[in-house]
Design a protein around this motif. Sequence first.
Motif, PDB file in Angstrom:
ATOM      1  N   THR A 332       0.743  -1.147   0.011  1.00  0.00           N
ATOM      2  CA  THR A 332      -0.032  -0.018  -0.140  1.00  0.00           C
ATOM      3  C   THR A 332       0.699   1.178   0.115  1.00  0.00           C
ATOM      4  O   THR A 332       0.583   2.025  -0.730  1.00  0.00           O
ATOM      5  N   SER A 333       2.160   1.184   0.869  1.00  0.00           N
ATOM      6  CA  SER A 333       2.683   2.352   0.855  1.00  0.00           C
ATOM      7  C   SER A 333       3.644   2.781  -0.244  1.00  0.00           C
ATOM      8  O   SER A 333       3.781   3.785  -0.833  1.00  0.00           O
ATOM      9  N   GLN A 334       3.942   1.479  -0.961  1.00  0.00           N
ATOM     10  CA  GLN A 334       4.828   1.475  -2.313  1.00  0.00           C
ATOM     11  C   GLN A 334       3.955   2.433  -3.336  1.00  0.00           C
ATOM     12  O   GLN A 334       4.698   3.135  -4.093  1.00  0.00           O
ATOM     13  N   THR A 335       2.684   2.351  -3.469  1.00  0.00           N
ATOM     14  CA  THR A 335       1.911   3.006  -4.608  1.00  0.00           C
ATOM     15  C   THR A 335       1.822   4.492  -4.414  1.00  0.00           C
ATOM     16  O   THR A 335       1.807   5.165  -5.189  1.00  0.00           O
ATOM     17  N   GLU A 336       2.132   4.894  -3.028  1.00  0.00           N
ATOM     18  CA  GLU A 336       2.065   6.213  -2.947  1.00  0.00           C
ATOM     19  C   GLU A 336       3.428   6.843  -3.112  1.00  0.00           C
ATOM     20  O   GLU A 336       3.429   8.186  -3.518  1.00  0.00           O
ATOM     21  N   TYR A 337       4.649   6.087  -3.350  1.00  0.00           N
ATOM     22  CA  TYR A 337       5.951   6.749  -3.823  1.00  0.00           C
ATOM     23  C   TYR A 337       6.287   6.268  -5.137  1.00  0.00           C
ATOM     24  O   TYR A 337       5.927   5.193  -5.565  1.00  0.00           O
ATOM     25  N   THR A 338       6.750   7.357  -5.908  1.00  0.00           N
ATOM     26  CA  THR A 338       7.333   7.115  -7.033  1.00  0.00           C
ATOM     27  C   THR A 338       8.658   7.808  -7.252  1.00  0.00           C
ATOM     28  O   THR A 338       9.061   8.614  -6.444  1.00  0.00           O
ATOM     29  N   PHE A 339       9.659   7.050  -8.153  1.00  0.00           N
ATOM     30  CA  PHE A 339      10.949   7.562  -8.025  1.00  0.00           C
ATOM     31  C   PHE A 339      11.489   7.850  -9.584  1.00  0.00           C
ATOM     32  O   PHE A 339      10.892   7.192 -10.396  1.00  0.00           O
ATOM     33  N   LYS A 340      12.296   8.872  -9.635  1.00  0.00           N
ATOM     34  CA  LYS A 340      12.815   9.387 -10.879  1.00  0.00           C
ATOM     35  C   LYS A 340      14.299   9.280 -10.971  1.00  0.00           C
ATOM     36  O   LYS A 340      14.718   9.674  -9.975  1.00  0.00           O
ATOM     37  N   VAL A 341      14.818   9.186 -11.872  1.00  0.00           N
ATOM     38  CA  VAL A 341      16.407   9.655 -12.117  1.00  0.00           C
ATOM     39  C   VAL A 341      16.567  11.168 -12.656  1.00  0.00           C
ATOM     40  O   VAL A 341      16.081  11.170 -13.930  1.00  0.00           O
ATOM     41  N   HIS A 342      17.144  11.990 -11.936  1.00  0.00           N
ATOM     42  CA  HIS A 342      17.795  13.310 -12.341  1.00  0.00           C
ATOM     43  C   HIS A 342      19.032  13.170 -13.142  1.00  0.00           C
ATOM     44  O   HIS A 342      20.117  12.610 -12.644  1.00  0.00           O
ATOM     45  N   LEU A 343      18.760  13.480 -14.755  1.00  0.00           N
ATOM     46  CA  LEU A 343      19.926  13.321 -15.495  1.00  0.00           C
ATOM     47  C   LEU A 343      20.815  14.443 -15.415  1.00  0.00           C
ATOM     48  O   LEU A 343      21.846  14.396 -15.192  1.00  0.00           O
ATOM     49  N   ILE A 344      20.229  15.474 -15.636  1.00  0.00           N
ATOM     50  CA  ILE A 344      21.276  16.790 -15.982  1.00  0.00           C
ATOM     51  C   ILE A 344      20.327  18.087 -15.660  1.00  0.00           C
ATOM     52  O   ILE A 344      19.003  18.056 -16.004  1.00  0.00           O
ATOM     53  N   SER A 345      20.965  19.183 -15.303  1.00  0.00           N
ATOM     54  CA  SER A 345      20.439  20.486 -15.047  1.00  0.00           C
ATOM     55  C   SER A 345      20.982  21.404 -16.265  1.00  0.00           C
ATOM     56  O   SER A 345      21.997  21.467 -16.342  1.00  0.00           O
ATOM     57  N   SER A 346      19.914  22.434 -16.538  1.00  0.00           N
ATOM     58  CA  SER A 346      20.950  23.335 -17.658  1.00  0.00           C
ATOM     59  C   SER A 346      19.976  24.609 -17.650  1.00  0.00           C
ATOM     60  O   SER A 346      18.966  24.884 -17.301  1.00  0.00           O
TER      61      SER A 346
END
Length: 421
Positions: A332-346
Amino acid sequence: MKLSKYAKLGILIVFSFAIFIWGMNYLKGIDFFKQNTSYYVVYERIDGLLESSAVMINGYQVGQVKTIDFSNRNDGSLVVNFSLEGDFEIPEGSIARIVSSDLMGTKSIVLQINPSNVYYQEGDTIPGSIEEGLKEQVSMQVLPLKNKAEQLLASLDSAITVVTYVFNEEARKNLSESFAHINQTILNLESVSADINELLGAEKSNLKGIIQNMNKISSTLNENSDDFTNIIGNFSSISDSLAAVNIAGMVSDLQMSVQGINAVLAKIESGEGTAGKLLGDEQLYDNLAEMSQSLDFLLKDIRNNPKRYVHFSAFDLGKDVYISPQKEKNKTSQTEYTFKVHLISSPSRLSKNNTMFSDFDQVEEVEISGGYSYLTGETSDVAKIMKTHTAAKTVFPDASIIAFKNGRKVRLEKALRKLGN
Protein backbone atom coordinates in the motif's frame (compact mmCIF):
# COMPACT_ATOMS: atom_id res chain seq x y z
CA MET A 1 46.53 30.32 27.05
CA LYS A 2 46.82 26.68 25.98
CA LEU A 3 44.80 25.73 22.89
CA SER A 4 42.74 22.56 22.94
CA LYS A 5 43.36 19.83 20.41
CA TYR A 6 40.09 20.73 18.67
CA ALA A 7 41.17 24.35 18.27
CA LYS A 8 44.52 23.22 16.88
CA LEU A 9 42.71 20.88 14.49
CA GLY A 10 40.45 23.73 13.31
CA ILE A 11 43.41 26.06 12.74
CA LEU A 12 45.21 23.33 10.80
CA ILE A 13 42.17 22.70 8.58
CA VAL A 14 41.64 26.42 7.85
CA PHE A 15 45.34 26.81 7.00
CA SER A 16 45.19 23.75 4.71
CA PHE A 17 42.15 25.15 2.87
CA ALA A 18 43.90 28.49 2.40
CA ILE A 19 47.03 26.79 0.98
CA PHE A 20 44.84 24.63 -1.32
CA ILE A 21 42.90 27.62 -2.71
CA TRP A 22 46.09 29.63 -3.23
CA GLY A 23 47.78 26.69 -4.98
CA MET A 24 44.86 26.07 -7.37
CA ASN A 25 44.74 29.71 -8.39
CA TYR A 26 48.53 29.84 -8.76
CA LEU A 27 48.39 26.90 -11.19
CA LYS A 28 45.80 28.85 -13.19
CA GLY A 29 48.19 31.80 -13.39
CA ILE A 30 46.47 33.90 -10.69
CA ASP A 31 48.84 35.08 -7.97
CA PHE A 32 47.12 36.87 -5.08
CA PHE A 33 50.44 38.44 -4.07
CA LYS A 34 50.88 40.24 -7.40
CA GLN A 35 48.85 43.11 -8.78
CA ASN A 36 46.77 42.08 -11.83
CA THR A 37 45.13 44.51 -14.28
CA SER A 38 42.34 43.31 -16.61
CA TYR A 39 41.56 44.62 -20.12
CA TYR A 40 39.14 43.58 -22.88
CA VAL A 41 39.58 43.17 -26.66
CA VAL A 42 36.87 42.50 -29.27
CA TYR A 43 37.80 40.23 -32.24
CA GLU A 44 35.80 39.10 -35.27
CA ARG A 45 37.68 35.77 -35.03
CA ILE A 46 40.42 34.43 -32.76
CA ASP A 47 42.00 31.71 -35.01
CA GLY A 48 42.55 29.17 -32.18
CA LEU A 49 43.35 31.51 -29.27
CA LEU A 50 42.64 29.70 -25.97
CA GLU A 51 42.05 30.64 -22.36
CA SER A 52 45.39 30.82 -20.48
CA SER A 53 47.21 31.75 -23.73
CA ALA A 54 50.20 34.05 -23.17
CA VAL A 55 50.17 37.85 -23.50
CA MET A 56 53.57 39.08 -24.74
CA ILE A 57 55.38 42.42 -25.05
CA ASN A 58 58.59 42.34 -27.12
CA GLY A 59 58.85 38.56 -26.57
CA TYR A 60 58.37 38.78 -22.79
CA GLN A 61 55.27 37.27 -21.18
CA VAL A 62 53.48 39.84 -19.05
CA GLY A 63 50.09 38.18 -18.59
CA GLN A 64 47.61 35.65 -19.91
CA VAL A 65 44.11 35.28 -21.34
CA LYS A 66 41.49 34.81 -18.62
CA THR A 67 38.17 34.33 -20.45
CA ILE A 68 36.74 34.22 -24.01
CA ASP A 69 33.02 34.94 -24.50
CA PHE A 70 30.64 36.08 -27.22
CA SER A 71 29.89 39.81 -27.29
CA ASN A 72 26.45 41.33 -26.71
CA ARG A 73 26.27 42.56 -30.34
CA ASN A 74 24.89 39.16 -31.49
CA ASP A 75 27.07 39.26 -34.62
CA GLY A 76 29.40 36.38 -33.67
CA SER A 77 32.21 38.62 -32.45
CA LEU A 78 34.23 37.49 -29.41
CA VAL A 79 35.29 39.38 -26.29
CA VAL A 80 38.70 38.34 -24.88
CA ASN A 81 39.54 39.31 -21.30
CA PHE A 82 43.25 39.23 -20.38
CA SER A 83 45.19 40.32 -17.33
CA LEU A 84 48.66 41.84 -16.92
CA GLU A 85 50.86 41.14 -13.91
CA GLY A 86 52.48 43.98 -12.04
CA ASP A 87 51.79 47.68 -12.45
CA PHE A 88 52.47 47.92 -16.20
CA GLU A 89 50.05 50.32 -17.97
CA ILE A 90 49.07 50.15 -21.65
CA PRO A 91 49.36 53.50 -23.52
CA GLU A 92 46.40 54.60 -25.61
CA GLY A 93 46.73 53.71 -29.30
CA SER A 94 48.34 50.35 -28.54
CA ILE A 95 46.98 47.26 -30.35
CA ALA A 96 46.47 43.69 -29.07
CA ARG A 97 47.41 41.49 -32.05
CA ILE A 98 46.79 37.73 -32.25
CA VAL A 99 49.87 35.99 -33.70
CA SER A 100 51.31 32.46 -34.03
CA SER A 101 53.91 31.97 -31.31
CA ASP A 102 55.50 28.81 -32.77
CA LEU A 103 55.57 26.55 -35.85
CA MET A 104 52.72 24.41 -34.47
CA GLY A 105 50.30 27.34 -34.76
CA THR A 106 49.94 28.09 -31.03
CA LYS A 107 48.25 31.46 -30.71
CA SER A 108 49.12 34.26 -28.30
CA ILE A 109 48.44 38.00 -27.93
CA VAL A 110 51.27 40.46 -28.68
CA LEU A 111 50.79 44.01 -27.40
CA GLN A 112 52.09 46.52 -29.97
CA ILE A 113 52.85 49.49 -27.75
CA ASN A 114 52.21 53.02 -29.04
CA PRO A 115 54.33 55.56 -27.10
CA SER A 116 51.94 57.90 -25.31
CA ASN A 117 51.54 59.65 -21.98
CA VAL A 118 47.85 58.71 -21.77
CA TYR A 119 47.05 55.18 -20.59
CA TYR A 120 44.07 52.85 -20.69
CA GLN A 121 42.31 52.27 -17.38
CA GLU A 122 41.58 48.85 -15.91
CA GLY A 123 38.56 47.27 -17.62
CA ASP A 124 38.90 49.38 -20.82
CA THR A 125 38.48 47.83 -24.26
CA ILE A 126 41.56 48.23 -26.45
CA PRO A 127 41.77 47.77 -30.26
CA GLY A 128 42.66 44.32 -31.59
CA SER A 129 43.93 42.83 -34.85
CA ILE A 130 44.78 39.39 -36.28
CA GLU A 131 47.96 38.29 -38.03
CA GLU A 132 47.42 37.45 -41.70
CA GLY A 133 47.56 33.75 -42.54
CA LEU A 134 50.16 32.13 -44.80
CA LYS A 135 47.64 31.78 -47.62
CA GLU A 136 46.86 35.51 -47.59
CA GLN A 137 50.55 36.44 -47.58
CA VAL A 138 51.26 34.19 -50.58
CA SER A 139 48.26 35.65 -52.44
CA MET A 140 49.58 39.19 -51.88
CA GLN A 141 52.99 38.19 -53.27
CA VAL A 142 51.54 36.46 -56.34
CA LEU A 143 49.02 39.25 -57.13
CA PRO A 144 51.57 41.60 -58.90
CA LEU A 145 52.78 38.69 -61.03
CA LYS A 146 49.19 37.84 -61.95
CA ASN A 147 48.45 41.44 -62.97
CA LYS A 148 51.56 41.60 -65.15
CA ALA A 149 50.67 38.29 -66.79
CA GLU A 150 47.15 39.58 -67.57
CA GLN A 151 48.61 42.75 -69.13
CA LEU A 152 51.04 40.65 -71.18
CA LEU A 153 48.21 38.43 -72.41
CA ALA A 154 46.20 41.50 -73.46
CA SER A 155 49.20 42.82 -75.43
CA LEU A 156 49.77 39.44 -77.04
CA ASP A 157 46.11 39.26 -78.01
CA SER A 158 46.37 42.63 -79.82
CA ALA A 159 49.56 41.55 -81.57
CA ILE A 160 47.94 38.32 -82.74
CA THR A 161 45.01 40.26 -84.18
CA VAL A 162 47.42 42.35 -86.29
CA VAL A 163 49.47 39.37 -87.43
CA THR A 164 46.38 37.42 -88.58
CA TYR A 165 45.85 39.97 -91.32
CA VAL A 166 49.47 39.70 -92.49
CA PHE A 167 50.06 35.96 -92.83
CA ASN A 168 48.12 33.47 -94.88
CA GLU A 169 45.42 31.25 -93.46
CA GLU A 170 47.73 28.35 -92.61
CA ALA A 171 50.32 30.62 -90.99
CA ARG A 172 47.62 32.37 -89.03
CA LYS A 173 46.34 28.99 -87.85
CA ASN A 174 49.81 27.91 -86.73
CA LEU A 175 50.40 31.22 -84.95
CA SER A 176 47.03 30.97 -83.18
CA GLU A 177 47.88 27.48 -81.94
CA SER A 178 51.35 28.61 -80.84
CA PHE A 179 50.04 31.56 -78.89
CA ALA A 180 47.36 29.36 -77.33
CA HIS A 181 50.13 27.07 -76.07
CA ILE A 182 52.10 30.10 -74.87
CA ASN A 183 49.02 31.32 -73.01
CA GLN A 184 48.57 27.95 -71.33
CA THR A 185 52.29 27.83 -70.50
CA ILE A 186 52.11 31.24 -68.82
CA LEU A 187 49.09 30.13 -66.79
CA ASN A 188 50.96 26.98 -65.75
CA LEU A 189 54.01 29.04 -64.79
CA GLU A 190 51.80 31.31 -62.69
CA SER A 191 50.30 28.31 -60.89
CA VAL A 192 53.73 26.70 -60.40
CA SER A 193 55.17 29.99 -59.11
CA ALA A 194 52.35 30.32 -56.58
CA ASP A 195 52.86 26.71 -55.44
CA ILE A 196 56.63 27.21 -55.12
CA ASN A 197 56.20 30.41 -53.12
CA GLU A 198 53.74 28.72 -50.79
CA LEU A 199 56.00 25.66 -50.39
CA LEU A 200 59.11 27.73 -49.72
CA GLY A 201 57.25 29.92 -47.24
CA ALA A 202 55.94 26.89 -45.33
CA GLU A 203 59.13 24.81 -45.44
CA LYS A 204 61.78 27.55 -45.17
CA SER A 205 62.57 26.82 -41.54
CA ASN A 206 62.50 23.04 -42.17
CA LEU A 207 64.96 23.31 -45.08
CA LYS A 208 67.29 25.42 -42.96
CA GLY A 209 67.09 22.87 -40.16
CA ILE A 210 67.77 19.97 -42.58
CA ILE A 211 70.90 21.69 -43.94
CA GLN A 212 72.16 22.38 -40.42
CA ASN A 213 71.50 18.75 -39.40
CA MET A 214 73.37 17.46 -42.47
CA ASN A 215 76.35 19.65 -41.57
CA LYS A 216 76.28 18.33 -38.00
CA ILE A 217 76.06 14.72 -39.24
CA SER A 218 78.97 15.24 -41.64
CA SER A 219 81.10 16.78 -38.93
CA THR A 220 80.16 14.01 -36.45
CA LEU A 221 81.06 11.28 -38.98
CA ASN A 222 84.39 12.98 -39.63
CA GLU A 223 85.17 13.28 -35.90
CA ASN A 224 84.23 9.65 -35.16
CA SER A 225 85.87 7.92 -38.12
CA ASP A 226 88.13 5.96 -35.74
CA ASP A 227 85.09 4.78 -33.77
CA PHE A 228 83.42 3.57 -36.97
CA THR A 229 86.56 1.59 -37.79
CA ASN A 230 86.36 -0.09 -34.37
CA ILE A 231 82.65 -0.78 -34.87
CA ILE A 232 83.33 -2.49 -38.20
CA GLY A 233 86.02 -4.59 -36.50
CA ASN A 234 83.58 -5.53 -33.74
CA PHE A 235 80.97 -6.56 -36.32
CA SER A 236 83.56 -8.74 -37.96
CA SER A 237 84.27 -10.43 -34.62
CA ILE A 238 80.55 -10.90 -33.99
CA SER A 239 80.15 -12.42 -37.45
CA ASP A 240 82.93 -14.93 -36.70
CA SER A 241 81.30 -15.79 -33.37
CA LEU A 242 77.90 -16.32 -35.04
CA ALA A 243 79.51 -18.59 -37.62
CA ALA A 244 80.84 -20.77 -34.77
CA VAL A 245 77.43 -21.01 -33.06
CA ASN A 246 75.34 -24.17 -33.54
CA ILE A 247 72.32 -22.50 -35.23
CA ALA A 248 70.69 -25.83 -36.06
CA GLY A 249 70.70 -26.90 -32.38
CA MET A 250 69.21 -23.59 -31.30
CA VAL A 251 66.41 -23.87 -33.89
CA SER A 252 65.69 -27.43 -32.74
CA ASP A 253 65.45 -26.33 -29.10
CA LEU A 254 63.18 -23.45 -30.12
CA GLN A 255 60.88 -25.85 -32.01
CA MET A 256 60.65 -28.09 -28.94
CA SER A 257 59.76 -25.06 -26.76
CA VAL A 258 57.03 -23.99 -29.21
CA GLN A 259 55.59 -27.51 -29.22
CA GLY A 260 55.49 -27.47 -25.40
CA ILE A 261 53.69 -24.11 -25.37
CA ASN A 262 51.17 -25.38 -27.95
CA ALA A 263 50.50 -28.43 -25.79
CA VAL A 264 49.85 -26.22 -22.72
CA LEU A 265 47.50 -23.97 -24.72
CA ALA A 266 45.63 -27.00 -26.03
CA LYS A 267 45.07 -28.23 -22.45
CA ILE A 268 43.82 -24.80 -21.39
CA GLU A 269 41.37 -24.65 -24.33
CA SER A 270 40.08 -28.14 -23.51
CA GLY A 271 39.42 -27.11 -19.88
CA GLU A 272 42.17 -29.17 -18.27
CA GLY A 273 44.04 -27.80 -15.28
CA THR A 274 43.32 -24.78 -13.06
CA ALA A 275 43.82 -22.18 -15.81
CA GLY A 276 41.46 -24.01 -18.20
CA LYS A 277 38.73 -24.26 -15.56
CA LEU A 278 39.04 -20.55 -14.71
CA LEU A 279 38.82 -19.46 -18.35
CA GLY A 280 35.83 -21.72 -19.13
CA ASP A 281 33.81 -21.13 -15.94
CA GLU A 282 30.92 -18.77 -16.86
CA GLN A 283 29.61 -18.88 -13.28
CA LEU A 284 32.90 -17.41 -12.05
CA TYR A 285 32.47 -14.50 -14.52
CA ASP A 286 28.88 -13.91 -13.35
CA ASN A 287 30.00 -13.96 -9.70
CA LEU A 288 32.74 -11.41 -10.42
CA ALA A 289 30.29 -9.12 -12.25
CA GLU A 290 27.81 -9.38 -9.35
CA MET A 291 30.60 -8.68 -6.83
CA SER A 292 31.64 -5.59 -8.87
CA GLN A 293 28.09 -4.24 -8.83
CA SER A 294 27.77 -4.89 -5.09
CA LEU A 295 31.08 -3.10 -4.49
CA ASP A 296 29.78 -0.13 -6.53
CA PHE A 297 26.64 0.05 -4.34
CA LEU A 298 28.83 -0.18 -1.20
CA LEU A 299 31.05 2.71 -2.33
CA LYS A 300 28.00 4.85 -3.14
CA ASP A 301 26.55 4.09 0.29
CA ILE A 302 29.86 4.99 2.01
CA ARG A 303 29.99 8.28 0.07
CA ASN A 304 26.36 9.20 0.80
CA ASN A 305 26.24 7.81 4.38
CA PRO A 306 29.66 8.19 5.96
CA LYS A 307 28.17 8.19 9.47
CA ARG A 308 27.11 4.59 9.03
CA TYR A 309 30.80 3.57 8.80
CA VAL A 310 32.71 6.44 10.51
CA HIS A 311 31.14 7.75 13.74
CA PHE A 312 33.45 10.76 14.15
CA SER A 313 33.80 13.74 11.81
CA ALA A 314 35.06 17.29 12.25
CA PHE A 315 32.19 18.46 10.00
CA ASP A 316 28.51 17.82 9.68
CA LEU A 317 28.26 16.30 6.22
CA GLY A 318 24.61 17.28 6.03
CA LYS A 319 22.82 14.17 4.79
CA ASP A 320 22.17 10.58 5.80
CA VAL A 321 20.99 8.62 2.79
CA TYR A 322 20.61 4.86 3.04
CA ILE A 323 19.95 3.04 -0.19
CA SER A 324 19.73 -0.75 0.14
CA PRO A 325 17.23 -2.32 -2.28
CA GLN A 326 15.16 -5.06 -0.60
CA LYS A 327 12.01 -6.93 -1.37
CA GLU A 328 8.64 -5.17 -1.11
CA LYS A 329 7.19 -5.11 2.39
CA ASN A 330 4.33 -2.63 2.21
CA LYS A 331 2.34 -2.83 -1.00
CA THR A 332 0.00 0.00 0.00
CA SER A 333 2.82 2.46 0.89
CA GLN A 334 4.74 1.63 -2.27
CA THR A 335 1.99 2.87 -4.52
CA GLU A 336 2.14 6.29 -2.82
CA TYR A 337 5.81 6.82 -3.71
CA THR A 338 7.40 7.05 -7.14
CA PHE A 339 11.01 7.48 -8.13
CA LYS A 340 12.75 9.18 -11.03
CA VAL A 341 16.38 9.59 -12.11
CA HIS A 342 17.63 13.19 -12.42
CA LEU A 343 19.93 13.25 -15.48
CA ILE A 344 21.13 16.84 -15.90
CA SER A 345 20.23 20.48 -15.18
CA SER A 346 20.80 23.32 -17.64
CA PRO A 347 20.29 27.12 -17.51
CA SER A 348 18.95 26.92 -21.10
CA ARG A 349 16.40 24.56 -22.64
CA LEU A 350 17.73 21.41 -24.29
CA SER A 351 16.01 19.44 -27.05
CA LYS A 352 14.60 16.08 -25.97
CA ASN A 353 15.88 14.73 -29.28
CA ASN A 354 19.44 15.57 -28.27
CA THR A 355 21.84 12.65 -28.83
CA MET A 356 22.73 12.62 -25.11
CA PHE A 357 19.15 11.42 -24.38
CA SER A 358 19.14 8.72 -27.10
CA ASP A 359 19.66 5.87 -24.58
CA PHE A 360 16.47 6.73 -22.62
CA ASP A 361 12.89 5.93 -23.70
CA GLN A 362 11.18 8.88 -22.03
CA VAL A 363 12.77 12.16 -20.90
CA GLU A 364 10.75 14.62 -18.82
CA GLU A 365 11.58 18.36 -18.77
CA VAL A 366 10.90 20.36 -15.58
CA GLU A 367 11.42 24.14 -15.33
CA ILE A 368 12.57 25.29 -11.88
CA SER A 369 13.61 28.89 -11.02
CA GLY A 370 14.53 29.80 -14.58
CA GLY A 371 16.51 26.57 -15.12
CA TYR A 372 15.60 23.26 -16.72
CA SER A 373 15.96 19.78 -15.23
CA TYR A 374 15.63 16.54 -17.20
CA LEU A 375 14.28 13.35 -15.57
CA THR A 376 13.65 9.76 -16.72
CA GLY A 377 12.43 6.38 -15.46
CA GLU A 378 9.25 7.09 -13.45
CA THR A 379 8.50 3.94 -11.36
CA SER A 380 7.58 2.83 -7.86
CA ASP A 381 9.92 -0.17 -8.03
CA VAL A 382 13.13 0.57 -6.12
CA ALA A 383 15.10 -2.20 -7.85
CA LYS A 384 14.02 -0.97 -11.27
CA ILE A 385 14.97 2.67 -10.52
CA MET A 386 18.37 1.48 -9.25
CA LYS A 387 19.01 -0.25 -12.61
CA THR A 388 17.93 2.89 -14.46
CA HIS A 389 20.24 4.98 -12.23
CA THR A 390 23.18 2.63 -12.91
CA ALA A 391 22.61 2.90 -16.67
CA ALA A 392 22.26 6.69 -16.48
CA LYS A 393 25.59 7.03 -14.61
CA THR A 394 27.44 5.81 -17.72
CA VAL A 395 26.20 8.87 -19.67
CA PHE A 396 25.63 11.38 -16.83
CA PRO A 397 28.14 10.76 -13.98
CA ASP A 398 26.23 13.17 -11.67
CA ALA A 399 22.84 11.44 -12.16
CA SER A 400 20.84 10.96 -8.93
CA ILE A 401 17.59 9.38 -7.71
CA ILE A 402 14.75 11.62 -6.47
CA ALA A 403 11.50 10.54 -4.79
CA PHE A 404 7.92 11.82 -5.12
CA LYS A 405 4.82 11.24 -3.00
CA ASN A 406 1.52 11.88 -4.72
CA GLY A 407 3.35 14.05 -7.29
CA ARG A 408 5.31 16.12 -4.71
CA LYS A 409 9.04 15.79 -4.20
CA VAL A 410 10.10 14.29 -0.84
CA ARG A 411 13.37 13.27 0.74
CA LEU A 412 14.75 10.07 -0.76
CA GLU A 413 15.71 8.55 2.62
CA LYS A 414 12.19 9.16 3.94
CA ALA A 415 10.60 7.39 0.97
CA LEU A 416 12.97 4.43 1.31
CA ARG A 417 12.35 4.24 5.06
CA LYS A 418 8.58 4.19 4.47
CA LEU A 419 8.96 1.43 1.91
CA GLY A 420 11.12 -0.55 4.32
CA ASN A 421 14.20 -0.45 2.08
